[in-house]
Enzyme design. Sequence first.
Site, PDB file in Angstrom:
ATOM      1  N   ASP A  78       0.646   1.776   9.059  1.00 44.40           N
ATOM      2  CA  ASP A  78       0.166   0.904  10.136  1.00 44.40           C
ATOM      3  C   ASP A  78       1.113   0.871  11.341  1.00 44.40           C
ATOM      4  O   ASP A  78       0.713   0.505  12.438  1.00 44.40           O
ATOM      5  CB  ASP A  78      -0.040  -0.528   9.618  1.00 44.40           C
ATOM      6  CG  ASP A  78      -0.999  -0.587   8.435  1.00 44.40           C
ATOM      7  OD1 ASP A  78      -1.800   0.351   8.280  1.00 44.40           O
ATOM      8  OD2 ASP A  78      -0.945  -1.564   7.664  1.00 44.40           O
ATOM      9  N   GLY A 120       0.836  -1.211   0.000  1.00 49.80           N
ATOM     10  CA  GLY A 120       0.000   0.000   0.000  1.00 49.80           C
ATOM     11  C   GLY A 120       0.863   1.250   0.000  1.00 49.80           C
ATOM     12  O   GLY A 120       1.927   1.275   0.618  1.00 49.80           O
ATOM     13  N   MET A 164      -7.499   3.309   9.778  1.00 51.38           N
ATOM     14  CA  MET A 164      -6.832   2.167   9.140  1.00 51.38           C
ATOM     15  C   MET A 164      -5.806   1.608  10.135  1.00 51.38           C
ATOM     16  O   MET A 164      -5.746   2.032  11.288  1.00 51.38           O
ATOM     17  CB  MET A 164      -6.157   2.595   7.848  1.00 51.38           C
ATOM     18  CG  MET A 164      -7.098   2.702   6.670  1.00 51.38           C
ATOM     19  SD  MET A 164      -6.166   2.992   5.136  1.00 51.38           S
ATOM     20  CE  MET A 164      -7.429   2.704   3.912  1.00 51.38           C
ATOM     21  N   GLY A 165      -4.990   0.677   9.676  1.00 51.85           N
ATOM     22  CA  GLY A 165      -3.948   0.127  10.555  1.00 51.85           C
ATOM     23  C   GLY A 165      -3.919  -1.385  10.623  1.00 51.85           C
ATOM     24  O   GLY A 165      -3.109  -1.963  11.350  1.00 51.85           O
ATOM     25  N   ARG A 185     -23.732  15.601  18.309  1.00 47.79           N
ATOM     26  CA  ARG A 185     -23.566  14.242  17.795  1.00 47.79           C
ATOM     27  C   ARG A 185     -22.223  13.660  18.223  1.00 47.79           C
ATOM     28  O   ARG A 185     -21.256  14.392  18.391  1.00 47.79           O
ATOM     29  CB  ARG A 185     -23.498  14.279  16.274  1.00 47.79           C
ATOM     30  CG  ARG A 185     -24.778  14.098  15.583  1.00 47.79           C
ATOM     31  CD  ARG A 185     -24.529  14.119  14.081  1.00 47.79           C
ATOM     32  NE  ARG A 185     -25.805  14.190  13.416  1.00 47.79           N
ATOM     33  CZ  ARG A 185     -26.003  14.731  12.231  1.00 47.79           C
ATOM     34  NH1 ARG A 185     -25.000  15.247  11.569  1.00 47.79           N
ATOM     35  NH2 ARG A 185     -27.192  14.744  11.699  1.00 47.79           N
ATOM     36  N   GLN A 187      -6.184   8.866   4.703  1.00 48.56           N
ATOM     37  CA  GLN A 187      -5.092   8.668   5.669  1.00 48.56           C
ATOM     38  C   GLN A 187      -3.756   8.378   4.988  1.00 48.56           C
ATOM     39  O   GLN A 187      -2.701   8.524   5.579  1.00 48.56           O
ATOM     40  CB  GLN A 187      -5.434   7.511   6.635  1.00 48.56           C
ATOM     41  CG  GLN A 187      -6.628   7.813   7.509  1.00 48.56           C
ATOM     42  CD  GLN A 187      -7.246   6.564   8.097  1.00 48.56           C
ATOM     43  OE1 GLN A 187      -6.912   6.159   9.198  1.00 48.56           O
ATOM     44  NE2 GLN A 187      -8.158   5.939   7.362  1.00 48.56           N
TER      45      GLN A 187
END
Length: 362
Positions: free
Chosen positions: A144, A14, A186-187, A179, A271
């Site tokens: 990650d 990635g 991610m990770g 709210r 990200q």
Amino acid sequence: MSDKKRIGIMTTGGDCSGLNTVIQRLVSAADSRDWSVIGIRGGTDGLYCTPADAVELTPENMPLEFARLSGSILRNGRDGTMNFEEASRQGILKEFNTKLNSALKELNLDTLVLVGGNGSLSLAWGFKEIYSGVKLVCVPKTIDMDVPLTDATIGFNTAVQQLTNFCDQLLLTARSHRRWFVVQAMGRDCGKLALEAGVASGASAILIPEIKFDVTSLIEHIKNAPTDYGVIVVSEGVSLRGHSGKAAEMIARQLSAAGIYCRAEYPEHFQRAGDTTATDRIVAASMADCAVRAIENNETYVMTAMQNGKCRTIALAEFFSHGDLVPDPHIPGIETSNAYVEPDDPLLGVATGLGAYVGEIK
Ligand code: F6P
């Protein structure tokens, strides 16, 4: 004998921000030594082509102003084309590896700089036959932060910044509408990105795969929070027994059922984007410099690693033996070496000390 070297570089797995920094710094260091740099495009996809998809990189086609841009000028490969997983699925892994090996030999490289995550580095360790005839220097990159033995990986800091920005912006609309936003980080199975961005953005709860949590305690925590709005950061690797679906959705459903007004949010590949932060550029520059010194010293099967503010090389064998070994889900016989958030990570204490719920930690 001339010491004019011919260096290859490829980016695999990635993408993340900082890949162009390491490429550009390597090109500029090589240029000052009168070495040439061959960029392999598309990772193993490009190496598998006949002839390999390669281009000479120079300070003209890889100028300094490209160094801060996310993505990889060399590209990282595309889903659905030939790669290790696909070759394994088709039962032609041996032929695939042989082809990569001959492509590298044809490129006539002294050293290949492989910029990859723990998956790519583990495959390099598992399939040494690919790199016979060339020296190998690995440079760890990943958002990650799951590579053992290094305090930093290229791309992680920018991802933390991107995710923090995302949470910051949501907080404003969260306040307007009272709210809660459940933001999925991610990770993979490592909670480091969620933990750092959660602390940076002041999240009211941070859930990561490494730390058990209790839904009732989470609900109580949010109901008793000093505000009626906020952000909860959930790592994508979090699971909830008896439930399925995306982590943020599962948590948002539980909160909604308890009467908490909330929505799930997915920053996804945002990200992996964003101009490279100064911290990531320093990591990439340090790793490029360390790789160049490793090449000068004729090192092979090493990985660059940041340790206590300094970059040094460690043997790939050490990288592999220090991680938690997990079988590759797609390639039989291959294991991936992983790092995770440790239970004594100081940031867990910082988060709880400031009133965030991070699970059932003592
Ligand atoms: O390993 C990097 C990473 O961004 C993970 O955090 C995420 O789970 C995965 O890659 C996403 O991969 P893809 O871009 O193939 O969906």
